[in-house]
Design a protein around this motif. Structure first.
Motif, PDB file in Angstrom:
ATOM      1  N   GLY A   1      43.599  35.077  35.687  1.00  0.00           N
ATOM      2  CA  GLY A   1      44.468  36.183  35.325  1.00  0.00           C
ATOM      3  C   GLY A   1      43.987  36.895  34.070  1.00  0.00           C
TER       4      GLY A   1
ATOM      5  N   ALA B   1      40.846  38.943  34.834  1.00  0.00           N
ATOM      6  CA  ALA B   1      41.192  40.185  35.524  1.00  0.00           C
ATOM      7  C   ALA B   1      41.747  41.218  34.547  1.00  0.00           C
ATOM      8  CB  ALA B   1      42.199  39.913  36.632  1.00  0.00           C
TER       9      ALA B   1
ATOM     10  N   LYS C   1      44.282  49.151  36.194  1.00  0.00           N
ATOM     11  CA  LYS C   1      45.177  48.011  36.174  1.00  0.00           C
ATOM     12  C   LYS C   1      44.534  46.854  36.947  1.00  0.00           C
ATOM     13  CE  LYS C   1      49.327  50.912  35.969  1.00  0.00           C
ATOM     14  NZ  LYS C   1      50.591  51.295  36.642  1.00  0.00           N
ATOM     15  N   PRO C   2      44.882  45.607  36.624  1.00  0.00           N
ATOM     16  CA  PRO C   2      44.273  44.474  37.333  1.00  0.00           C
ATOM     17  C   PRO C   2      44.397  44.574  38.849  1.00  0.00           C
ATOM     18  CG  PRO C   2      45.428  43.681  35.405  1.00  0.00           C
ATOM     19  CD  PRO C   2      45.751  45.147  35.527  1.00  0.00           C
ATOM     20  N   GLU C   3      45.535  45.045  39.342  1.00  0.00           N
ATOM     21  CA  GLU C   3      45.734  45.141  40.785  1.00  0.00           C
ATOM     22  C   GLU C   3      44.909  46.265  41.412  1.00  0.00           C
ATOM     23  OE1 GLU C   3      49.351  47.167  38.783  1.00  0.00           O
ATOM     24  OE2 GLU C   3      48.059  45.406  38.467  1.00  0.00           O
ATOM     25  N   GLU C   4      44.305  47.100  40.569  1.00  0.00           N
ATOM     26  CA  GLU C   4      43.500  48.209  41.066  1.00  0.00           C
ATOM     27  C   GLU C   4      42.004  47.885  41.100  1.00  0.00           C
ATOM     28  OE1 GLU C   4      46.405  51.843  39.456  1.00  0.00           O
ATOM     29  OE2 GLU C   4      44.629  51.261  38.312  1.00  0.00           O
TER      30      GLU C   4
END
Length: 279
Positions: free
Chosen positions: A36, A39, A49-52
């Motif tokens: 985490g 990332a 963003k991490p989710e991107e």
């Protein structure tokens, strides 16, 4: 293991490869959430963003150098919030650095207490640090009259910077305990997250805490960790309501320090905040 070296087998440096290498280094360094954190660092360097993150996207030499520096700092157990320069807290995000503690999720309990006050209530936070608690409360309850103070001029500067950045009006003063201007006007709630870690037990905690300002972590806590908390309670006018964060084993002692006290549990189920009245 460097994360910015290309080989013949891997001519293109990808997000996936950089992320794997960073996570491996952080895991070896003992970081609690290596994947985490990796990332978060890679995403920050790439401006997303991490989710991107896109696993097959190429990482430039410039971005790889930035990631290398950030991962090394995190591997040296500098708090992630310091490396990123910011931390989320309730509905806001505050800038943090070595001048102040980075705000923890369990501290959000103090905001919850303040958010339940009646309209127009007066609140003062002692030991505001980054200003996270007071600013989150202002963001959620703009009708409240909120002020803050801290004995550290550097922390007060950080809190003022965050208030300006967030576009919130927060009066922050330098001083020990309750400022005279606050004591002259009755306050509906005094909020405080004071130092409660002892000099002997700090080494039992994660290494990251030793990177934070000692005055905000241990202060003059004494052998039981309640020294600073006791001083705030002692100088608070009788009958004033307080909400104070404390260590997980301090609940019974806080019940004795405050009148008509209730101890609240944080998101992990630990006793974390006691609300009561100054004796």
């Amino acid at each position: 293991m460097a994360i910015d070296v290309k080989s013949e087998e891997e001519p293109v440096r990808t997000v996936s490869g950089v992320l794997d290498a960073a996570a491996e280094r952080l895991e070896a360094a003992g970081v609690d959430d290596p994947r985490g954190d990796a990332a978060a660092l890679v995403a920050d360097a790439l401006g997303v963003k991490p989710e991107e993150l896109s696993n097959e996207a190429e990482v430039s030499d410039e971005a790889a150098a930035v990631i290398e520096e950030m991962v090394q700092r995190r591997a040296d157990r500098e708090p992630l919030a310091y490396v990123l320069g910011r931390a989320p807290f309730r509905s806001i995000e505050v800038a943090v650095d070595e001048r102040v503690l980075w705000p923890r999720r369990e501290t959000e309990l103090l905001v919850e207490v303040g958010a339940e006050l009646p309209e127009g209530a007066r609140v003062h936070e002692v030991g505001t640090g980054s200003g996270a608690i007071a600013l989150a409360l202002l963001a959620e309850r703009p009708d409240l009259r909120v002020t803050a103070s801290d004995l550290s001029p550097e922390a007060v500067e950080a809190a003022r910077e965050n208030a300006e950045r967030l576009g919130l009006e927060l009066e922050v003063t330098v001083g020990i305990g309750l400022p005279d201007s606050v004591e002259a006007e009755e306050v509906d709630l005094v909020i405080a997250n004071m130092p409660y870690v002892t000099d002997s037990t700090i080494f039992e905690r994660s290494p990251e805490i030793q990177k934070e300002p000692k005055i905000a972590v241990t202060g003059d806590c004494g052998e039981d960790g309640l020294g600073v908390i006791r001083s705030v309670v002692a100088e608070t006018p009788s009958g004033w309501k307080l909400a104070m964060e404390h260590d997980t084993h301090h609940g019974p002692a806080m019940q004795e320090l405050l009148r008509d006290a209730t101890t609240l549990r944080d998101y992990e189920g630990d006793e974390r905040v006691t609300v009561g009245f100054a004796p």
